[in-house]
Motif scaffolding. Structure first.
Motif, mmCIF file in Angstrom:
data_model
loop_
_atom_site.group_PDB
_atom_site.id
_atom_site.type_symbol
_atom_site.label_atom_id
_atom_site.label_comp_id
_atom_site.label_asym_id
_atom_site.label_seq_id
_atom_site.Cartn_x
_atom_site.Cartn_y
_atom_site.Cartn_z
ATOM 1 N N ARG B 12 32.863 6.539 73.266
ATOM 2 C CA ARG B 12 34.212 6.424 72.651
ATOM 3 C C ARG B 12 34.311 5.110 73.168
ATOM 4 O O ARG B 12 34.932 4.589 72.847
ATOM 5 C CB ARG B 12 35.086 8.203 73.215
ATOM 6 N N LEU B 13 34.594 4.706 74.306
ATOM 7 C CA LEU B 13 35.361 4.037 75.051
ATOM 8 C C LEU B 13 34.993 2.831 75.020
ATOM 9 O O LEU B 13 35.601 1.590 74.794
ATOM 10 C CB LEU B 13 34.848 4.101 76.453
ATOM 11 N N PHE B 14 33.221 2.553 74.638
ATOM 12 C CA PHE B 14 32.761 1.377 74.172
ATOM 13 C C PHE B 14 33.170 0.774 72.850
ATOM 14 O O PHE B 14 33.403 -0.068 72.617
ATOM 15 C CB PHE B 14 30.909 2.420 74.135
ATOM 16 N N ALA B 15 33.143 2.297 71.657
ATOM 17 C CA ALA B 15 33.713 2.106 70.271
ATOM 18 C C ALA B 15 34.704 0.934 70.038
ATOM 19 O O ALA B 15 35.336 0.373 69.858
ATOM 20 C CB ALA B 15 33.438 3.181 70.037
ATOM 21 N N TYR B 16 35.612 1.393 71.222
ATOM 22 C CA TYR B 16 37.293 0.898 71.552
ATOM 23 C C TYR B 16 37.353 -0.186 71.903
ATOM 24 O O TYR B 16 37.405 -0.852 70.872
ATOM 25 C CB TYR B 16 37.459 2.211 72.005
ATOM 26 N N ALA B 17 36.254 -0.194 73.134
ATOM 27 C CA ALA B 17 36.082 -1.674 73.552
ATOM 28 C C ALA B 17 35.575 -2.745 72.771
ATOM 29 O O ALA B 17 36.043 -3.694 72.366
ATOM 30 C CB ALA B 17 35.942 -1.977 74.788
ATOM 31 N N PHE B 18 34.599 -2.085 71.700
ATOM 32 C CA PHE B 18 33.614 -3.453 70.437
ATOM 33 C C PHE B 18 35.204 -3.887 69.710
ATOM 34 O O PHE B 18 34.900 -4.966 69.480
ATOM 35 C CB PHE B 18 32.707 -2.741 69.921
ATOM 36 N N LYS B 19 35.276 -2.751 69.239
ATOM 37 C CA LYS B 19 36.226 -2.310 67.677
ATOM 38 C C LYS B 19 37.242 -3.939 68.295
ATOM 39 O O LYS B 19 37.804 -4.940 67.484
ATOM 40 C CB LYS B 19 37.202 -1.223 67.686
ATOM 41 N N ALA B 20 38.135 -3.941 69.811
ATOM 42 C CA ALA B 20 38.650 -4.504 70.067
ATOM 43 C C ALA B 20 38.766 -5.909 70.341
ATOM 44 O O ALA B 20 39.367 -7.023 70.057
ATOM 45 C CB ALA B 20 39.413 -4.226 71.448
ATOM 46 N N THR B 21 37.387 -5.748 70.941
ATOM 47 C CA THR B 21 36.461 -7.717 70.316
ATOM 48 C C THR B 21 36.127 -9.043 69.665
ATOM 49 O O THR B 21 35.503 -9.390 69.835
ATOM 50 C CB THR B 21 35.565 -7.534 71.607
ATOM 51 N N ILE B 22 35.867 -7.020 68.074
ATOM 52 C CA ILE B 22 35.822 -8.385 67.459
ATOM 53 C C ILE B 22 36.611 -9.483 67.038
ATOM 54 O O ILE B 22 35.016 -10.316 66.850
ATOM 55 C CB ILE B 22 35.436 -7.329 65.893
ATOM 56 N N PRO B 23 37.587 -9.521 67.115
ATOM 57 C CA PRO B 23 37.819 -11.222 66.654
ATOM 58 C C PRO B 23 36.591 -12.273 67.874
ATOM 59 O O PRO B 23 36.938 -13.627 67.382
ATOM 60 C CB PRO B 23 39.369 -11.901 66.734
ATOM 61 N N LYS B 107 36.353 -5.175 90.011
ATOM 62 C CA LYS B 107 37.672 -6.310 90.597
ATOM 63 C C LYS B 107 37.091 -7.696 90.107
ATOM 64 O O LYS B 107 37.069 -8.681 89.928
ATOM 65 C CB LYS B 107 38.625 -5.568 91.155
ATOM 66 N N PRO B 108 36.022 -8.087 91.228
ATOM 67 C CA PRO B 108 35.866 -9.112 91.075
ATOM 68 C C PRO B 108 34.628 -9.610 89.751
ATOM 69 O O PRO B 108 35.218 -10.862 89.318
ATOM 70 C CB PRO B 108 34.255 -9.424 92.276
ATOM 71 N N TYR B 109 33.624 -8.801 88.641
ATOM 72 C CA TYR B 109 33.805 -9.205 87.502
ATOM 73 C C TYR B 109 34.727 -9.289 86.684
ATOM 74 O O TYR B 109 34.834 -10.489 86.876
ATOM 75 C CB TYR B 109 32.880 -7.964 86.654
ATOM 76 N N LEU B 110 35.500 -8.825 86.867
ATOM 77 C CA LEU B 110 37.040 -9.384 86.383
ATOM 78 C C LEU B 110 37.791 -10.328 86.107
ATOM 79 O O LEU B 110 38.287 -11.267 85.110
ATOM 80 C CB LEU B 110 38.078 -8.450 85.963
ATOM 81 N N LEU B 147 34.469 -3.572 80.350
ATOM 82 C CA LEU B 147 33.807 -3.296 78.832
ATOM 83 C C LEU B 147 33.919 -4.425 78.050
ATOM 84 O O LEU B 147 33.598 -5.492 77.531
ATOM 85 C CB LEU B 147 33.443 -1.732 78.152
ATOM 86 N N VAL B 148 35.210 -4.427 78.017
ATOM 87 C CA VAL B 148 35.899 -5.822 77.116
ATOM 88 C C VAL B 148 35.333 -7.258 77.886
ATOM 89 O O VAL B 148 34.983 -7.770 76.677
ATOM 90 C CB VAL B 148 37.452 -6.027 76.986
ATOM 91 N N ASP B 152 33.012 -9.750 76.163
ATOM 92 C CA ASP B 152 32.912 -11.627 75.774
ATOM 93 C C ASP B 152 31.978 -12.331 75.994
ATOM 94 O O ASP B 152 31.712 -13.037 75.496
ATOM 95 C CB ASP B 152 34.427 -11.734 75.980
ATOM 96 N N GLN B 153 32.042 -12.255 77.492
ATOM 97 C CA GLN B 153 30.795 -12.845 77.944
ATOM 98 C C GLN B 153 28.940 -13.035 77.124
ATOM 99 O O GLN B 153 29.215 -13.902 77.051
ATOM 100 C CB GLN B 153 30.686 -12.113 79.412
ATOM 101 N N SER B 154 29.161 -11.289 76.607
ATOM 102 C CA SER B 154 27.719 -11.390 76.254
ATOM 103 C C SER B 154 28.048 -12.202 74.565
ATOM 104 O O SER B 154 26.716 -12.710 74.119
ATOM 105 C CB SER B 154 27.478 -10.033 76.121
#
Lengths: 108, 255
Positions: B12-23, B107-110, B147-148, B152-154
């Motif tokens: 569910r977390l992944f689906a939510y993050a994916f939807k946010a990153t579509i633009p 945090k380092p990745y973010l 996840l967001v 984005d980077q992928s």
């Protein structure tokens, strides 16, 4: 082409390090969320100044004194600005302007 | 419905993050393709595109570096220009000190992956409902931010790899003039800046600095000298500009 791969890889690594340093600085320095006034003054205007400098950098070698007077670059450049000010769709502006430039390049 | 199944929760977390990153998916894949195409048509090896997108991961600087690398500029000049182009990131973190402050493992990745677009998403999109407020939900929020950022980077790495592969396959004559996409990108970003920075001084100072840089230091040293001169000019004019802006703000209040 023969590239100096070690020089290129060092440059890429340096770019990565500089970019990471820029992104990490506020988390290291400004725990309180405050920063020196001179920095907050500069950061307000730096992006606009750098974008203008990058645009001018793209046009610096365009020959405006002889035919076709740089119009192959200037006309699509103005078209991108006008189109983006109008529609505000970055992707569409870039594709339309580049297509116009590539077309003009082949017509002249 | 609340669920205690961690697998369902992750999905569910992944689906939510994916939807946010579509633009960002649409923007990054297409601009990433343009980047990969340009890099290969400039004569550089294709693998530099995805490598840069992992190591550097800063679009404007990566585009700029194509011309710098192919014209054989030194590492110090490339590093300095990268700093100038990315200096805006010095302040992005300020609005994320709170949200990232509670992050631990990611945090380092973010921090590393904080591009303009990811910054835009993380400062506007809310974590999915169901994550508790306060310290209890810190872990879930951190996962969501990661996840967001990672999605984005992928998109960016994928786009640049696809563009580079396409550039290696398409005949060279077809792509002549494609490098104008880069100029167009900078023009678009400049138009965006003009919308938000609506005083003339920074533009006039930069134009003057550019003229001096071109005629005194020559086209080869144009970008660094123009930006440094313009920065110096803005520092010299600081009192007048800030006084003017504050004066205008005070006038606005009085009305």
């Amino acid at each position: 082409m023969n590239w100096d791969y070690s020089a290129i890889l060092i440059s890429i690594a340096a770019m990565g390090a500089v970019t990471l340093a820029c992104r990490a600085t506020p988390f290291i320095l400004f725990r309180s969320g405050s920063m020196p006034p001179v920095l907050s003054y500069l950061q307000r205007y730096m992006p606009a100044m750098i974008m203008l400098a990058l645009v001018l950098n793209s046009f610096k070698t365009v020959d405006v004194l002889h035919a076709p007077w740089g119009l192959v670059y200037i006309v699509p450049g103005l078209a991108v600005a006008a189109f983006h000010a109008w529609k505000r769709n970055a992707l569409l502006s870039i594709i339309a302007g580049t297509a116009l430039h590539m077309l003009l390049l082949r017509l002249t | 419905m609340e669920t205690t199944d961690p697998g369902a929760h992750e999905a569910r977390l992944f689906a939510y993050a994916f939807k946010a990153t579509i633009p960002v998916l649409l923007g990054y894949v297409t601009i990433g393709i343009a980047y990969g195409l340009l890099l290969v048509t400039a004569g550089l090896p294709w693998w530099l595109a995805p490598l840069s997108s992992v190591v550097v991961y800063a679009g404007a600087a990566q585009f700029m570096a194509i011309a710098l690398i192919t014209s054989g500029r030194g590492v110090l000049e490339i590093a300095l220009l990268t700093f100038l182009v990315n200096a805006r990131h010095l302040v992005y973190g300020l609005s994320l000190l709170g949200p990232f402050g509670e992050a631990r493992r990611w945090k380092p990745y973010l921090v590393y992956a904080l591009t303009d677009e990811t910054y835009g998403l993380l400062t506007t999109v809310k974590p999915p409902p169901g994550i508790p407020e306060g310290a209890e939900g810190a872990h879930g929020r951190e996962r969501f931010y990661a996840l967001v950022s990672g999605l984005d980077q992928s998109y960016w790495v994928l786009g640049s790899a696809v563009g580079a592969a396409a550039g290696a396959l398409v005949p060279a004559g077809w792509t002549g003039g494609l490098d104008f996409a880069l100029t167009a990108l900078f023009i678009v970003l400049l138009v965006e800046q003009v919308r938000s920075v609506q005083i003339a001084a920074p533009y006039l100072v930069t134009l003057a600095a550019a003229a001096i840089a071109l005629f005194v230091f020559g086209p080869a040293n144009f970008l660094v000298s123009a930006i440094l001169l313009a920065t110096g000019g803005m520092l010299a004019l600081r009192r007048g500009i800030e006084g003017g802006v504050e004066g205008a703000a005070a006038d606005g209040k009085q009305q």
